[in-house]
Design a protein around this motif. Structure first.
Motif, PDB file in Angstrom:
ATOM      1  N   GLY A   1       2.292  78.999  48.815  1.00 16.90           N
ATOM      2  CA  GLY A   1       2.245  78.327  50.141  1.00 16.90           C
ATOM      3  C   GLY A   1       2.701  79.472  51.248  1.00 16.90           C
ATOM      4  N   ASP A   2       3.196  80.387  51.050  1.00 22.01           N
ATOM      5  CA  ASP A   2       3.630  81.371  51.873  1.00 22.01           C
ATOM      6  C   ASP A   2       2.791  82.377  51.898  1.00 22.01           C
ATOM      7  N   ALA A   3       1.576  82.464  51.355  1.00 24.28           N
ATOM      8  CA  ALA A   3       0.576  83.343  51.471  1.00 24.28           C
ATOM      9  C   ALA A   3      -0.400  83.248  52.605  1.00 24.28           C
ATOM     10  N   PRO A   4      -1.225  84.280  53.205  1.00 20.37           N
ATOM     11  CA  PRO A   4      -2.017  83.869  54.285  1.00 20.37           C
ATOM     12  C   PRO A   4      -3.247  82.940  53.725  1.00 20.37           C
ATOM     13  N   LEU A   5      -3.405  81.826  54.773  1.00 22.50           N
ATOM     14  CA  LEU A   5      -4.442  81.216  54.392  1.00 22.50           C
ATOM     15  C   LEU A   5      -5.735  81.775  54.708  1.00 22.50           C
ATOM     16  N   LEU A   6      -5.963  82.602  55.512  1.00 22.13           N
ATOM     17  CA  LEU A   6      -7.306  83.313  55.546  1.00 22.13           C
ATOM     18  C   LEU A   6      -7.230  84.751  55.319  1.00 22.13           C
ATOM     19  N   LEU A   7      -8.140  85.171  54.346  1.00 22.42           N
ATOM     20  CA  LEU A   7      -8.150  86.526  53.895  1.00 22.42           C
ATOM     21  C   LEU A   7      -9.245  87.283  54.655  1.00 22.42           C
ATOM     22  N   GLN A   8      -9.083  87.837  55.649  1.00 27.05           N
ATOM     23  CA  GLN A   8      -9.897  88.369  56.312  1.00 27.05           C
ATOM     24  C   GLN A   8     -10.226  90.041  55.855  1.00 27.05           C
ATOM     25  N   VAL A   9     -11.185  90.136  55.389  1.00 27.56           N
ATOM     26  CA  VAL A   9     -11.457  91.389  54.839  1.00 27.56           C
ATOM     27  C   VAL A   9     -11.998  92.569  55.922  1.00 27.56           C
ATOM     28  N   ILE A  10     -12.600  91.941  56.984  1.00 25.49           N
ATOM     29  CA  ILE A  10     -13.096  92.669  57.928  1.00 25.49           C
ATOM     30  C   ILE A  10     -11.630  92.909  59.135  1.00 25.49           C
ATOM     31  N   GLY A  11     -11.615  94.111  59.693  1.00 23.38           N
ATOM     32  CA  GLY A  11     -10.213  94.369  60.311  1.00 23.38           C
ATOM     33  C   GLY A  11     -10.207  93.642  61.559  1.00 23.38           C
ATOM     34  N   LEU A  12      -8.901  93.419  61.946  1.00 21.88           N
ATOM     35  CA  LEU A  12      -8.827  92.557  63.060  1.00 21.88           C
ATOM     36  C   LEU A  12      -7.932  93.346  64.130  1.00 21.88           C
ATOM     37  N   PRO A  13      -8.034  93.016  65.302  1.00 20.83           N
ATOM     38  CA  PRO A  13      -7.405  94.012  66.374  1.00 20.83           C
ATOM     39  C   PRO A  13      -5.933  94.356  66.163  1.00 20.83           C
ATOM     40  N   TRP A  14      -5.085  93.086  65.911  1.00 22.63           N
ATOM     41  CA  TRP A  14      -3.653  93.306  65.815  1.00 22.63           C
ATOM     42  C   TRP A  14      -3.270  93.768  64.426  1.00 22.63           C
ATOM     43  N   GLY A  15      -4.113  94.036  63.648  1.00 23.08           N
ATOM     44  CA  GLY A  15      -4.052  94.546  62.314  1.00 23.08           C
ATOM     45  C   GLY A  15      -4.149  96.162  62.020  1.00 23.08           C
ATOM     46  N   GLY A  16      -4.663  96.919  63.089  1.00 16.43           N
ATOM     47  CA  GLY A  16      -5.041  98.064  63.096  1.00 16.43           C
ATOM     48  C   GLY A  16      -6.391  98.502  63.559  1.00 16.43           C
ATOM     49  N   SER A  17      -7.386  97.853  62.780  1.00 11.99           N
ATOM     50  CA  SER A  17      -8.915  98.091  63.035  1.00 11.99           C
ATOM     51  C   SER A  17      -9.597  97.223  63.727  1.00 11.99           C
ATOM     52  N   ASP A  18     -10.436  97.496  64.679  1.00 12.64           N
ATOM     53  CA  ASP A  18     -11.157  96.639  65.257  1.00 12.64           C
ATOM     54  C   ASP A  18     -12.803  96.512  65.050  1.00 12.64           C
ATOM     55  N   ASP A  19     -13.153  96.858  63.497  1.00 13.99           N
ATOM     56  CA  ASP A  19     -14.371  96.977  63.099  1.00 13.99           C
ATOM     57  C   ASP A  19     -15.140  95.623  63.323  1.00 13.99           C
ATOM     58  N   TYR A  20     -14.425  94.652  63.293  1.00 17.00           N
ATOM     59  CA  TYR A  20     -15.059  93.070  63.377  1.00 17.00           C
ATOM     60  C   TYR A  20     -15.828  93.091  64.643  1.00 17.00           C
ATOM     61  N   ARG A  21     -15.394  94.066  65.763  1.00 17.64           N
ATOM     62  CA  ARG A  21     -16.122  93.784  67.089  1.00 17.64           C
ATOM     63  C   ARG A  21     -17.545  93.962  67.013  1.00 17.64           C
ATOM     64  N   GLU A  22     -17.774  95.103  66.091  1.00 20.12           N
ATOM     65  CA  GLU A  22     -19.326  95.498  65.853  1.00 20.12           C
ATOM     66  C   GLU A  22     -20.103  94.445  65.361  1.00 20.12           C
ATOM     67  N   ASP A  23     -19.471  93.562  64.427  1.00 20.86           N
ATOM     68  CA  ASP A  23     -20.058  92.397  63.661  1.00 20.86           C
ATOM     69  C   ASP A  23     -20.207  91.281  64.667  1.00 20.86           C
ATOM     70  N   VAL A  24     -19.186  91.015  65.639  1.00 23.33           N
ATOM     71  CA  VAL A  24     -19.541  89.818  66.441  1.00 23.33           C
ATOM     72  C   VAL A  24     -20.702  90.466  67.382  1.00 23.33           C
ATOM     73  N   ALA A  25     -20.647  91.869  67.795  1.00 26.64           N
ATOM     74  CA  ALA A  25     -21.717  92.312  68.573  1.00 26.64           C
ATOM     75  C   ALA A  25     -23.081  91.892  68.071  1.00 26.64           C
ATOM     76  N   ALA A  26     -23.289  92.354  66.787  1.00 25.90           N
ATOM     77  CA  ALA A  26     -24.740  92.056  66.004  1.00 25.90           C
ATOM     78  C   ALA A  26     -25.101  90.783  66.047  1.00 25.90           C
ATOM     79  N   ILE A  27     -24.048  89.806  65.749  1.00 29.10           N
ATOM     80  CA  ILE A  27     -24.317  88.452  65.813  1.00 29.10           C
ATOM     81  C   ILE A  27     -24.769  88.010  67.213  1.00 29.10           C
ATOM     82  N   VAL A  28     -24.047  88.212  68.294  1.00 28.27           N
ATOM     83  CA  VAL A  28     -24.452  87.869  69.614  1.00 28.27           C
ATOM     84  C   VAL A  28     -25.610  88.614  69.939  1.00 28.27           C
TER      85      VAL A  28
END
Length: 371
Positions: free
Chosen positions: A264-291
């Motif tokens: 129960g105390d584990a993260p619910l969402l296992l994001q394998v793509i970097g998030l800005p508050w976690g260090g990497s912001d690689d996900y922005r490239e994927d969002v830009a590609a989707i857009v």
């Protein structure tokens, strides 16, 4: 070294010897001009040679050290460390190595304007400037030898029109297309995007969800962590608070499957793509590609899912107080930020209230007064 008030800096660095007994080589033996140039490089954080700190006091802190202290302060206060880690990625090694006490307004203004030249939005530049000012203010509060606060006050001055709302609102069909594209990028990323689209939460809130925050049943919901916005006192109080947010049975089933066999105390969402508050912001490239692939407004980010959720709820007739509570914001903020978008996207609703009638027949194109 002495500061403007005449006080001694309390530190020295030994980087070589004078050319009194042997010829200068500009490496270990220096003549006056060479020593002067080397001293300036050391003061600016440009020298890479090993130096000896003579124990006459502690050396003035560099911007790099100040940023490390600021990140530690953010962690201690329960605030987002992205305010430090995100800023660091936009600072050159030369600037990071420079003592805080030697920063001047001209170079800080050049750094600020350079962010604009790289294509960052004015609002993003202002956020980075605020983080840098907080970093420097903290350093100055710890070391009274730092007397150049006017330098960052002038050099990091806010930009005009930086607070103008540039929110992108997506229609329901485009939101669904966006989520589907997220799943095609990566299953974990798709689930993360799905949660943002259904709940309208901020990415930083969704990233803090735990397995125990998922509640199933006939009316599934998430207990969403509140944001860390507000002053330091509010952050401490809100850090562990959660609000109940309804979700669809389809999303609940996906989350239940993804969380299978995890505590129960584990993260619910296992994001394998970097998030800005976690260090990497690689996900922005994927969002830009989707857009780009979906031919959406180029300014579309993950926050468009939040903006769209708020406008959707308002146009469905939900009371503004309920919309504000479900999205962890205030009535005033919604009225200030979203009034324009409600008008722009309410055409169908407004048309439903129009008066439709058959105009009366006019005899000889004249109107006769009655009474």
């Amino acid at each position: 070294m002495r500061f403007a008030d005449g006080s001694a800096s309390g530190w020295l660095k030994k980087f070589g010897v004078a050319d009194d007994l042997e010829p200068a080589n500009n490496t270990s033996v220096f003549n006056y001009d060479q020593a002067l140039r080397q001293a300036r490089k050391l003061a600016r954080g440009e020298a890479d040679a090993e130096t000896e700190i003579i124990a006459t006091g502690f050396a003035p802190i560099s911007l790099d050290g100040a940023l490390t202290d600021y990140q530690g302060d953010l962690e201690a206060r329960g605030a987002s460390i992205y305010n430090a880690s995100g800023l660091r990625r936009h600072l050159s090694s030369q600037l990071l190595g420079k003592p805080v006490a030697l920063l001047d307004a001209k170079e800080l203004r050049k750094w600020r304007d350079g962010l604009l030249a790289k294509g960052l939005q004015p609002s993003s530049v202002v956020r980075y400037c605020k983080s840098l000012r907080a970093t420097l203010n903290l350093a100055a509060s710890h070391d009274k030898r730092i007397q150049n606060a006017d330098a960052w006050k002038a050099g990091l001055e806010s930009l005009p029109d930086a607070t103008v709302a540039r929110n992108v609102i997506l229609g329901d069909r485009d939101v669904s297309r966006f989520v589907a594209a997220g799943y095609r990028v990566d299953a974990h990323f798709g689930l993360f995007v799905d949660v943002l689209a259904v709940t309208g939460a901020r990415p930083s809130q969704a990233a803090r969800l735990l397995v125990e925050d998922l509640h199933g049943g006939a009316k599934p919901r998430l207990t969403m962590p509140r944001s860390a916005k507000g002053g330091s006192k509010n952050r401490a109080a809100r850090k562990h608070e959660r609000i109940s947010v309804p979700i669809t049975p389809a999303l609940a089933a996906k989350l239940k499957q993804a969380a299978k066999a995890r505590p129960g105390d584990a993260p619910l969402l296992l994001q394998v793509i970097g998030l800005p508050w976690g260090g990497s912001d690689d996900y922005r490239e994927d969002v830009a590609a989707i857009v780009a692939a979906l031919k959406l407004d180029a300014k579309t980010t993950l926050y468009a899912l939040r903006h769209s959720s708020i406008v959707r709820a308002l146009l469905r007739g939900l009371p503004i107080r309920l919309v504000a509570a479900a999205h962890d914001t205030s009535v005033q903020q919604i009225e200030t930020t979203y009034s324009k978008y409600i008008t722009d996207h309410s055409d169908d609703i407004s048309r439903a209230a129009l008066l439709h009638h058959a105009p009366m027949a006019l005899a000889d194109n004249t109107l006769e007064a009655t009474g």
